[in-house]
Design a protein around this motif. Structure first.
Motif, PDB file in Angstrom:
ATOM      1  N   GLY A 224      -5.532  11.169 -20.968  1.00 11.49           N
ATOM      2  CA  GLY A 224      -4.713  10.596 -22.036  1.00 11.49           C
ATOM      3  C   GLY A 224      -5.615   9.777 -22.940  1.00 11.49           C
ATOM      4  N   THR A 225      -5.222   8.559 -23.209  1.00  9.22           N
ATOM      5  CA  THR A 225      -6.080   7.636 -23.955  1.00  9.22           C
ATOM      6  C   THR A 225      -6.977   6.915 -22.959  1.00  9.22           C
ATOM      7  N   VAL A 226      -8.277   7.036 -23.166  1.00  8.50           N
ATOM      8  CA  VAL A 226      -9.248   6.480 -22.224  1.00  8.50           C
ATOM      9  C   VAL A 226     -10.136   5.481 -22.953  1.00  8.50           C
ATOM     10  N   ALA A 227     -10.173   4.249 -22.450  1.00  8.64           N
ATOM     11  CA  ALA A 227     -11.053   3.218 -22.998  1.00  8.64           C
ATOM     12  C   ALA A 227     -12.279   3.117 -22.111  1.00  8.64           C
ATOM     13  N   ILE A 228     -13.451   3.237 -22.715  1.00 10.41           N
ATOM     14  CA  ILE A 228     -14.701   3.163 -21.965  1.00 10.41           C
ATOM     15  C   ILE A 228     -15.412   1.883 -22.380  1.00 10.41           C
ATOM     16  N   VAL A 229     -15.596   0.977 -21.446  1.00 10.35           N
ATOM     17  CA  VAL A 229     -16.225  -0.304 -21.746  1.00 10.35           C
ATOM     18  C   VAL A 229     -17.716  -0.202 -21.446  1.00 10.35           C
ATOM     19  N   GLY A 230     -18.544  -0.385 -22.473  1.00 13.06           N
ATOM     20  CA  GLY A 230     -19.993  -0.302 -22.297  1.00 13.06           C
ATOM     21  C   GLY A 230     -20.642   0.301 -23.525  1.00 13.06           C
ATOM     22  N   GLY A 231     -21.963   0.173 -23.595  1.00  8.88           N
ATOM     23  CA  GLY A 231     -22.669   0.682 -24.765  1.00  8.88           C
ATOM     24  C   GLY A 231     -23.913   1.480 -24.445  1.00  8.88           C
ATOM     25  N   GLY A 232     -24.091   1.845 -23.159  1.00 10.49           N
ATOM     26  CA  GLY A 232     -25.269   2.606 -22.770  1.00 10.49           C
ATOM     27  C   GLY A 232     -24.998   4.100 -22.693  1.00 10.49           C
ATOM     28  N   VAL A 245     -12.429  17.041 -22.216  1.00  7.34           N
ATOM     29  CA  VAL A 245     -11.299  17.521 -21.417  1.00  7.34           C
ATOM     30  C   VAL A 245      -9.972  17.159 -22.076  1.00  7.34           C
ATOM     31  N   GLY A 246     -10.032  16.871 -23.378  1.00 17.34           N
ATOM     32  CA  GLY A 246      -8.808  16.712 -24.148  1.00 17.34           C
ATOM     33  C   GLY A 246      -8.277  15.306 -24.291  1.00 17.34           C
ATOM     34  N   CYS A 247      -9.039  14.314 -23.899  1.00 18.34           N
ATOM     35  CA  CYS A 247      -8.569  12.926 -23.986  1.00 18.34           C
ATOM     36  C   CYS A 247      -8.931  12.297 -25.332  1.00 18.34           C
ATOM     37  N   ARG A 248      -8.224  11.242 -25.647  1.00 18.34           N
ATOM     38  CA  ARG A 248      -8.659  10.368 -26.731  1.00 18.34           C
ATOM     39  C   ARG A 248      -9.613   9.360 -26.105  1.00 18.34           C
ATOM     40  N   ALA A 249     -10.829   9.315 -26.575  1.00 22.00           N
ATOM     41  CA  ALA A 249     -11.860   8.467 -25.971  1.00 22.00           C
ATOM     42  C   ALA A 249     -12.253   7.357 -26.933  1.00 22.00           C
ATOM     43  N   ILE A 250     -12.166   6.116 -26.452  1.00 22.34           N
ATOM     44  CA  ILE A 250     -12.495   4.953 -27.275  1.00 22.34           C
ATOM     45  C   ILE A 250     -13.554   4.126 -26.547  1.00 22.34           C
ATOM     46  N   VAL A 251     -14.711   3.980 -27.148  1.00 21.22           N
ATOM     47  CA  VAL A 251     -15.773   3.156 -26.574  1.00 21.22           C
ATOM     48  C   VAL A 251     -15.597   1.720 -27.063  1.00 21.22           C
ATOM     49  N   VAL A 252     -15.516   0.798 -26.120  1.00 18.91           N
ATOM     50  CA  VAL A 252     -15.369  -0.626 -26.431  1.00 18.91           C
ATOM     51  C   VAL A 252     -16.691  -1.312 -26.116  1.00 18.91           C
ATOM     52  N   TYR A 253     -17.330  -1.862 -27.137  1.00 19.19           N
ATOM     53  CA  TYR A 253     -18.639  -2.499 -26.929  1.00 19.19           C
ATOM     54  C   TYR A 253     -18.632  -3.901 -27.523  1.00 19.19           C
ATOM     55  N   ARG A 254     -19.194  -4.835 -26.783  1.00 20.80           N
ATOM     56  CA  ARG A 254     -19.095  -6.249 -27.155  1.00 20.80           C
ATOM     57  C   ARG A 254     -20.019  -6.648 -28.301  1.00 20.80           C
ATOM     58  N   ARG A 255     -20.985  -5.813 -28.611  1.00 15.23           N
ATOM     59  CA  ARG A 255     -21.896  -6.122 -29.717  1.00 15.23           C
ATOM     60  C   ARG A 255     -21.764  -5.069 -30.822  1.00 15.23           C
ATOM     61  N   ARG A 272     -19.853  12.842 -33.767  1.00 11.97           N
ATOM     62  CA  ARG A 272     -19.532  14.217 -34.201  1.00 11.97           C
ATOM     63  C   ARG A 272     -18.370  14.799 -33.402  1.00 11.97           C
ATOM     64  N   GLU A 273     -18.304  14.436 -32.126  1.00  8.08           N
ATOM     65  CA  GLU A 273     -17.294  15.013 -31.243  1.00  8.08           C
ATOM     66  C   GLU A 273     -15.956  14.287 -31.298  1.00  8.08           C
ATOM     67  N   GLY A 274     -15.880  13.238 -32.112  1.00 10.13           N
ATOM     68  CA  GLY A 274     -14.601  12.559 -32.302  1.00 10.13           C
ATOM     69  C   GLY A 274     -14.358  11.358 -31.411  1.00 10.13           C
ATOM     70  N   VAL A 275     -15.380  10.878 -30.738  1.00  8.82           N
ATOM     71  CA  VAL A 275     -15.241   9.649 -29.955  1.00  8.82           C
ATOM     72  C   VAL A 275     -15.056   8.474 -30.919  1.00  8.82           C
ATOM     73  N   GLU A 276     -14.137   7.587 -30.601  1.00  4.11           N
ATOM     74  CA  GLU A 276     -13.887   6.402 -31.424  1.00  4.11           C
ATOM     75  C   GLU A 276     -14.658   5.202 -30.859  1.00  4.11           C
ATOM     76  N   PHE A 277     -14.942   4.239 -31.735  1.00  4.83           N
ATOM     77  CA  PHE A 277     -15.709   3.066 -31.315  1.00  4.83           C
ATOM     78  C   PHE A 277     -15.018   1.789 -31.781  1.00  4.83           C
ATOM     79  N   VAL A 322      -9.053   3.028 -17.913  1.00  2.80           N
ATOM     80  CA  VAL A 322     -10.138   2.184 -18.398  1.00  2.80           C
ATOM     81  C   VAL A 322     -11.350   2.456 -17.525  1.00  2.80           C
ATOM     82  N   ILE A 323     -12.455   2.790 -18.161  1.00  2.00           N
ATOM     83  CA  ILE A 323     -13.691   3.122 -17.442  1.00  2.00           C
ATOM     84  C   ILE A 323     -14.675   1.971 -17.594  1.00  2.00           C
ATOM     85  N   ALA A 324     -15.118   1.410 -16.480  1.00  2.00           N
ATOM     86  CA  ALA A 324     -16.140   0.367 -16.502  1.00  2.00           C
ATOM     87  C   ALA A 324     -17.510   1.040 -16.444  1.00  2.00           C
ATOM     88  N   ALA A 325     -18.196   1.072 -17.567  1.00  2.00           N
ATOM     89  CA  ALA A 325     -19.515   1.704 -17.650  1.00  2.00           C
ATOM     90  C   ALA A 325     -20.505   0.705 -18.230  1.00  2.00           C
TER      91      ALA A 325
END
Length: 385
Positions: A224-232, A245-255, A272-277, A322-325
């Motif tokens: 579904g909607t997946v929030a990925i915390v991290g910037g590496g 795999v068809g999810c909405r992916a949002i990268v959450v980065y503190r800087r 390019r692949e549509g990942v949001e930041f 929510v993915i802790a990365a």
């Protein structure tokens, strides 16, 4: 090999003082490697690189910041594509592990951790005559196998793994501090290269609802909607995998984006692949309600010199996972206090490398394994004099 491979080979200027050597952490001389290829001496070109992980490094190394970035043609915006050369070369002519010297003949070495660093040590020690036993609680190269196919094809990892068939003994066991002491007594030397298995957690209320990056890359998360915390790179691997795999992916980065430790090429691919930041944003709590997760985020401000301030400006993000990365670290419990005081290399007959030495890249892991064997062989040669 592809047409592009030979095109890149023919563009090499054969510099008298190749800057790619300085750029490569291993000091690989690509002008010499390319010279062997032009002479159709492919096996010598592989031997010049000198380890079984050339194809893997060809895919995952940040060549733009290393060998490729050092190429004299980089100033014109068209450096030799060393990564492509390396992976195509090793795909066609895999590295063969074989006895080459007898300086370590009769020696038995233990390797703790079957990752790139441990297996590099095993390879080079075996080539110098030693017998090797690898202690690994999972499968060989388990961490590197987590990297998604779009960044590192699984077949490339399996090809590297095949080089070790029949060369090393493998014991499926986890080694702790007590076991390590026993191994020191049973083996001539021990190389500790366990991976970064201890994950950093989010440090927020509700962090137990988050999934770690390993589980994400194995598909163990709610789509579904997946929030990925991290910037590496691991965060971007998770985001790109979730998107694939068809999810909405949002990268959450503190800087800011400029501060991201991920390779620029990986950020560009994710865009390019549509990942949001969401930049300059930090998670402060995670709650579960009505079948979804609610991630509360706060705006951050960089006050200079790396000081980050979390403000009172908040927003919420409803998501399914929510993915802790945010990184992982070497579990140093295997080592005694005096061994933790230094980061490298030798404590009696114990050597340390890879994540255990705070290595960041695959090429760093290779370098540590090769350097440890070099130190051991030098010591043995002196004893024989």
């Amino acid at each position: 090999m592809s047409e592009l491979f030979f095109h890149e080979i023919n563009r090499c200027l054969n510099c008298a003082k190749p800057l790619c050597v300085k750029g490569c952490p291993l000091g690989n001389d690509y002008s010499k490697i390319i010279k062997y290829i032009k002479e159709n001496n492919y096996k010598q070109a592989v031997a010049q690189i000198g380890h079984p992980f050339g194809e893997i490094c060809g895919y995952v190394c940040p060549h733009g910041n290393a060998c490729q970035g050092g190429c004299v043609l980089a100033g014109q915006g068209s450096p030799i594509m060393t990564g492509l050369i390396e992976r195509e070369l090793f795909f066609k002519y895999p590295y063969v592990i074989e006895r080459k010297d007898t300086v370590l003949q009769g020696k038995n070495y233990a390797v703790i951790g079957g990752g790139i660093s441990g297996l590099t040590f095993a390879c080079k020690a075996y080539e110098n005559g030693a017998d090797i036993t690898v202690f690994e609680c999972d499968e060989l190269l388990s961490t590197i196998k987590l990297i998604p196919d779009f960044r590192l094809p699984k077949q490339a990892v399996l090809r590297a793994e095949q080089a070790f068939l029949g060369k090393i003994n493998i014991v499926r066991d986890k080694v702790d501090g007590k076991t390590l002491k026993s191994l020191q007594e049973r083996f001539n030397a021990v190389y500790v290269s366990t991976g970064a298995a201890a994950d950093f957690n989010l440090g927020i209320d509700g962090q137990a609802f988050a999934v770690n990056y390993r589980d994400c890359l194995m598909g163990n998360f709610t789509h579904g909607t997946v929030a990925i915390v991290g910037g590496g790179n691991s965060a971007l691997d998770c985001a790109r995998y979730a998107k694939s795999v068809g999810c909405r992916a949002i990268v959450v980065y503190r800087r800011s984006q400029a501060d991201m430790p991920a390779f620029a090429t990986e950020v560009q691919a994710a865009v390019r692949e549509g990942v949001e930041f969401m930049f300059n944003t930090a998670p402060i709590s995670l709650q579960k309600a009505d079948g979804h997760l609610c991630l509360t985020l706060a705006e951050t401000v960089n006050e200079g010199r790396g000081k980050l301030v979390i403000t009172d400006e908040t927003q919420t993000l409803n998501c399914n996972s929510v993915i802790a990365a945010i990184g992982s670290k070497f579990d140093s419990s295997i080592l005694s206090a005096e061994k933790k005081a230094d980061t490298y290399l030798q404590y009696g007959n114990v050597y340390i490398g890879g994540d255990a030495k705070q290595g960041k890249l695959a090429v760093d892991a290779v370098k540590d394994g090769m350097e440890a064997v070099r130190l051991i062989t030098e010591k043995e040669r002196k004893i024989c004099l």
